[in-house]
Design a protein around this motif. Structure first.
Motif, mmCIF file in Angstrom:
data_model
loop_
_atom_site.group_PDB
_atom_site.id
_atom_site.type_symbol
_atom_site.label_atom_id
_atom_site.label_comp_id
_atom_site.label_asym_id
_atom_site.label_seq_id
_atom_site.Cartn_x
_atom_site.Cartn_y
_atom_site.Cartn_z
ATOM 1 N N GLY A 156 17.779 -17.517 28.094
ATOM 2 C CA GLY A 156 18.937 -17.772 27.312
ATOM 3 C C GLY A 156 19.938 -16.817 27.427
ATOM 4 O O GLY A 156 21.143 -17.100 28.054
ATOM 5 N N MET A 157 19.643 -15.509 27.502
ATOM 6 C CA MET A 157 20.732 -14.462 27.447
ATOM 7 C C MET A 157 20.919 -14.192 29.063
ATOM 8 O O MET A 157 22.009 -14.185 29.412
ATOM 9 C CB MET A 157 20.375 -13.329 26.879
ATOM 10 N N GLY A 158 19.898 -14.408 29.956
ATOM 11 C CA GLY A 158 20.073 -14.231 31.323
ATOM 12 C C GLY A 158 21.237 -15.211 32.022
ATOM 13 O O GLY A 158 22.096 -14.905 32.693
ATOM 14 N N LEU A 159 21.010 -16.468 31.428
ATOM 15 C CA LEU A 159 21.921 -17.426 31.863
ATOM 16 C C LEU A 159 23.315 -17.099 31.409
ATOM 17 O O LEU A 159 24.403 -17.279 32.183
ATOM 18 C CB LEU A 159 21.608 -18.957 31.466
ATOM 19 N N ALA A 181 29.242 -12.497 33.949
ATOM 20 C CA ALA A 181 29.438 -11.119 34.376
ATOM 21 C C ALA A 181 28.875 -11.106 35.860
ATOM 22 O O ALA A 181 28.008 -12.016 36.223
ATOM 23 C CB ALA A 181 28.660 -10.175 33.891
ATOM 24 N N ASP A 182 29.561 -10.201 36.661
ATOM 25 C CA ASP A 182 28.933 -10.092 38.014
ATOM 26 C C ASP A 182 27.739 -9.112 38.146
ATOM 27 O O ASP A 182 28.084 -7.967 38.809
ATOM 28 C CB ASP A 182 30.197 -9.861 38.991
ATOM 29 N N TRP A 183 26.751 -9.328 37.435
ATOM 30 C CA TRP A 183 25.828 -8.130 37.361
ATOM 31 C C TRP A 183 24.608 -8.254 38.697
ATOM 32 O O TRP A 183 24.404 -7.344 39.288
ATOM 33 C CB TRP A 183 25.144 -8.009 36.025
ATOM 34 N N MET A 184 24.060 -9.467 38.646
ATOM 35 C CA MET A 184 23.211 -9.678 39.556
ATOM 36 C C MET A 184 23.432 -11.035 40.226
ATOM 37 O O MET A 184 24.061 -11.872 39.684
ATOM 38 C CB MET A 184 21.835 -9.673 38.926
ATOM 39 N N ILE A 242 16.786 -14.931 37.913
ATOM 40 C CA ILE A 242 15.404 -15.625 37.877
ATOM 41 C C ILE A 242 14.043 -14.592 37.726
ATOM 42 O O ILE A 242 13.130 -14.794 36.656
ATOM 43 C CB ILE A 242 15.360 -16.414 39.116
ATOM 44 N N ALA A 243 14.224 -13.575 38.510
ATOM 45 C CA ALA A 243 13.007 -12.597 38.511
ATOM 46 C C ALA A 243 13.087 -11.969 37.303
ATOM 47 O O ALA A 243 11.903 -11.401 36.511
ATOM 48 C CB ALA A 243 13.179 -11.596 39.387
ATOM 49 N N GLU A 244 14.208 -11.394 36.630
ATOM 50 C CA GLU A 244 14.342 -10.879 35.456
ATOM 51 C C GLU A 244 13.973 -11.643 34.388
ATOM 52 O O GLU A 244 13.021 -11.160 33.409
ATOM 53 C CB GLU A 244 15.937 -10.475 35.175
ATOM 54 N N ALA A 245 14.121 -12.895 34.317
ATOM 55 C CA ALA A 245 13.460 -13.990 33.130
ATOM 56 C C ALA A 245 12.082 -13.876 33.125
ATOM 57 O O ALA A 245 11.410 -14.006 32.052
ATOM 58 C CB ALA A 245 14.220 -15.358 33.647
ATOM 59 N N VAL A 246 11.447 -14.030 34.366
ATOM 60 C CA VAL A 246 10.017 -14.097 34.468
ATOM 61 C C VAL A 246 9.489 -12.689 34.091
ATOM 62 O O VAL A 246 8.367 -12.745 33.322
ATOM 63 C CB VAL A 246 9.575 -14.159 35.941
ATOM 64 N N ILE A 247 9.977 -11.645 34.382
ATOM 65 C CA ILE A 247 9.533 -10.351 33.898
ATOM 66 C C ILE A 247 9.676 -10.164 32.656
ATOM 67 O O ILE A 247 8.846 -9.715 31.929
ATOM 68 C CB ILE A 247 10.248 -9.293 34.732
ATOM 69 N N ASP A 248 10.925 -10.627 31.998
ATOM 70 C CA ASP A 248 10.835 -10.655 30.513
ATOM 71 C C ASP A 248 10.090 -11.325 29.572
ATOM 72 O O ASP A 248 9.553 -10.797 28.559
ATOM 73 C CB ASP A 248 12.431 -11.067 30.041
#
Length: 140
Positions: free
Chosen positions: A93-96, A102-105, A111-117
């Motif tokens: 949710g927040m990742g999208l 923002a131009d962070w990643m 996607i990797a961050e979402a799986v890790i979260d």
């Protein structure tokens, strides 16, 4: 809200959040995320005291929410399920929203961050659920 179970789950959850977070983002995935970062906003030396305080507050919020969500049915699996849903909220949710604003990643990083979260918060939830299970008042 300030029950023995909640306070102990908060303390254990905060410690696990701190060290597991360090293992995941501070050691295991550093190179991966460096390759998928568009704009590096990381501090050279993070403030560990504020990270610990943030983990303590986050663990208290998670523990308090879990106690309401579980409705007395405490277990590691219930806790993992609760935490995984928190991970879906944060990671997807927040990742999208972060990806859209923002131009962070790049998308691979998000996607990797979402799986890790989902896994990270699932583990935190499992720990909180286990503490609640072990400290719940015994029925006579």
């Amino acid at each position: 809200m300030f029950s023995k179970s909640n306070l102990l789950a908060t303390l254990v959850g905060a410690v696990v959040m701190f060290f597991l977070g360090y293992l995941i983002w501070g050691i295991a995935t550093v190179d991966f995320f460096a390759d998928h970062t568009i704009v590096n906003t990381m501090k050279e030396v993070p403030n560990l005291g504020l990270i610990a305080l943030g983990n303590l507050i986050g663990a208290f919020a998670l523990s308090t929410l879990y106690s309401k969500w579980a409705r007395g049915h405490h277990s590691m699996s219930e806790g993992f399920q609760f935490g995984a849903w928190i991970g879906v909220f944060v990671g997807i949710g927040m990742g999208l929203i972060w990806y859209a604003t923002a131009d962070w990643m790049d998308m691979t990083g998000h996607i990797a961050e979402a799986v890790i979260d989902i896994i990270y918060y699932g583990i935190i939830g499992a720990v909180i659920g286990l503490v609640y299970q072990k400290t719940a008042a015994k029925e006579k």
